[in-house]
Enzyme design. Structure first.
Site, PDB file in Angstrom:
ATOM      1  N   GLY A  46      25.572 -66.533  18.153  1.00 31.00           N
ATOM      2  CA  GLY A  46      25.568 -65.851  19.553  1.00 31.00           C
ATOM      3  C   GLY A  46      26.671 -66.297  20.371  1.00 31.00           C
ATOM      4  O   GLY A  46      27.268 -67.286  20.200  1.00 31.00           O
ATOM      5  N   GLN A  51      31.469 -67.782  28.063  1.00 29.59           N
ATOM      6  CA  GLN A  51      32.036 -68.594  26.952  1.00 29.59           C
ATOM      7  C   GLN A  51      33.653 -68.480  26.769  1.00 29.59           C
ATOM      8  O   GLN A  51      34.341 -69.391  26.204  1.00 29.59           O
ATOM      9  CB  GLN A  51      31.218 -68.793  25.803  1.00 29.59           C
ATOM     10  CG  GLN A  51      29.807 -69.553  26.053  1.00 29.59           C
ATOM     11  CD  GLN A  51      29.171 -69.554  24.693  1.00 29.59           C
ATOM     12  OE1 GLN A  51      28.513 -68.454  24.393  1.00 29.59           O
ATOM     13  NE2 GLN A  51      29.401 -70.595  23.901  1.00 29.59           N
ATOM     14  N   CYS A  99      25.992 -75.222  19.942  1.00 32.77           N
ATOM     15  CA  CYS A  99      26.509 -74.134  20.902  1.00 32.77           C
ATOM     16  C   CYS A  99      28.039 -74.298  20.655  1.00 32.77           C
ATOM     17  O   CYS A  99      28.467 -75.375  20.339  1.00 32.77           O
ATOM     18  CB  CYS A  99      26.122 -74.543  22.362  1.00 32.77           C
ATOM     19  SG  CYS A  99      27.082 -73.463  23.633  1.00 32.77           S
ATOM     20  N   LEU A 100      28.680 -73.024  20.642  1.00 30.54           N
ATOM     21  CA  LEU A 100      30.125 -73.007  20.545  1.00 30.54           C
ATOM     22  C   LEU A 100      30.672 -73.771  21.481  1.00 30.54           C
ATOM     23  O   LEU A 100      32.023 -74.354  21.414  1.00 30.54           O
ATOM     24  CB  LEU A 100      30.725 -71.574  20.264  1.00 30.54           C
ATOM     25  CG  LEU A 100      30.103 -70.932  19.101  1.00 30.54           C
ATOM     26  CD1 LEU A 100      30.484 -69.440  19.107  1.00 30.54           C
ATOM     27  CD2 LEU A 100      30.182 -71.477  17.904  1.00 30.54           C
ATOM     28  N   HIS A 141      18.674 -68.823  24.846  1.00 30.62           N
ATOM     29  CA  HIS A 141      19.768 -69.812  24.720  1.00 30.62           C
ATOM     30  C   HIS A 141      21.150 -68.966  25.349  1.00 30.62           C
ATOM     31  O   HIS A 141      21.674 -69.590  26.403  1.00 30.62           O
ATOM     32  CB  HIS A 141      20.249 -70.153  23.400  1.00 30.62           C
ATOM     33  CG  HIS A 141      21.558 -71.001  23.384  1.00 30.62           C
ATOM     34  ND1 HIS A 141      21.728 -72.400  22.804  1.00 30.62           N
ATOM     35  CD2 HIS A 141      22.713 -70.874  23.445  1.00 30.62           C
ATOM     36  CE1 HIS A 141      22.911 -72.734  22.743  1.00 30.62           C
ATOM     37  NE2 HIS A 141      23.566 -71.586  23.291  1.00 30.62           N
ATOM     38  N   GLU A 142      21.179 -67.884  25.044  1.00 32.05           N
ATOM     39  CA  GLU A 142      22.510 -67.112  25.675  1.00 32.05           C
ATOM     40  C   GLU A 142      22.272 -66.561  26.838  1.00 32.05           C
ATOM     41  O   GLU A 142      23.285 -66.606  27.786  1.00 32.05           O
ATOM     42  CB  GLU A 142      22.581 -65.462  24.600  1.00 32.05           C
ATOM     43  CG  GLU A 142      22.969 -66.049  23.121  1.00 32.05           C
ATOM     44  CD  GLU A 142      24.212 -67.122  22.846  1.00 32.05           C
ATOM     45  OE1 GLU A 142      24.972 -67.198  23.736  1.00 32.05           O
ATOM     46  OE2 GLU A 142      24.066 -67.840  21.805  1.00 32.05           O
ATOM     47  N   HIS A 145      23.292 -69.210  29.594  1.00 29.14           N
ATOM     48  CA  HIS A 145      24.706 -69.510  29.564  1.00 29.14           C
ATOM     49  C   HIS A 145      25.012 -68.514  30.914  1.00 29.14           C
ATOM     50  O   HIS A 145      26.094 -68.919  31.843  1.00 29.14           O
ATOM     51  CB  HIS A 145      25.432 -68.698  28.496  1.00 29.14           C
ATOM     52  CG  HIS A 145      25.627 -69.659  27.297  1.00 29.14           C
ATOM     53  ND1 HIS A 145      26.467 -70.785  27.558  1.00 29.14           N
ATOM     54  CD2 HIS A 145      25.365 -69.745  26.225  1.00 29.14           C
ATOM     55  CE1 HIS A 145      26.652 -71.426  26.303  1.00 29.14           C
ATOM     56  NE2 HIS A 145      25.770 -71.002  25.604  1.00 29.14           N
TER      57      HIS A 145
HETATM   58 NI    NI Z   1      25.772 -71.609  23.384  1.00 27.53          NI
END
Ligand code: NI
Length: 176
Positions: A46, A51, A99-100, A141-142, A145
């Protein structure tokens, strides 16, 4: 369409509350195409618009069947715009997240096990789903953000936070 650089924890934009999308137009389609390319290039499950440096309330996610994660039920490819989450019940469960924007690190994060999410797809059609398990986790999680929250802020006990390679064998891995 392009793979965009992913902002890392510490960048101010990742701590800000993103703005709602007002128009389901070509600019939104282009943003989602870039998110898609970036998520796939980095093998993420995701990604959220902030991000890649865009402070708008857009997230995408997908988990295909993967032999690395036999314990996780696949999640259909979803574009979710202006999401609203409603936890169903108080039950939470812990899972190891990555997480990225926090590369190479993992933490044990409690999330609501079941929830309803509502919002819109890329064309502005309403979405309304009730989900549980990993699907519920990835949405939480997303959407975090979009409110300027990264998973380390959700780790209940910082002893359960560290580098992925050092933690190998001590955790059940989850996709980023
Ligand atoms: Ni993330």
């Amino acid at each position: 369409m392009a793979v965009r650089p992913v902002l890392k924890m510490g960048e101010p934009l990742l701590r800000q509350v993103a703005s709602p999308v007002e128009r389901f137009d070509a600019a939104l389609a282009e943003l989602v195409a870039d998110m898609d390319d970036t998520m796939r290039a980095l093998h993420g499950a995701g990604i959220a618009a902030p991000q890649i440096g865009v402070g708008r309330r857009v997230v995408i996610f997908e988990l295909k069947e993967n032999p690395r994660y036999p314990h996780i039920t696949p999640v259909p490819y979803t574009v979710l715009v202006n999401p609203r989450l409603t936890p169903l019940g108080a039950e939470q469960e812990e899972g190891w997240e990555g997480c990225l924007s926090v590369p190479g690190m993992r933490g044990l994060v409690p999330r609501f096990r079941r929830l309803r999410y509502q919002g819109f797809d890329l064309r502005g059609a309403p979405l309304d789903r009730t989900v549980e398990g990993f699907h519920a986790r990835v949405v939480q999680h997303e959407v975090d953000h979009l409110d300027g929250i990264l998973f380390p802020q959700r780790v209940a006990d910082l002893r359960n936070f560290g580098f992925e390679d050092a933690l190998a064998g001590q955790m059940t891995p989850m996709p980023d």
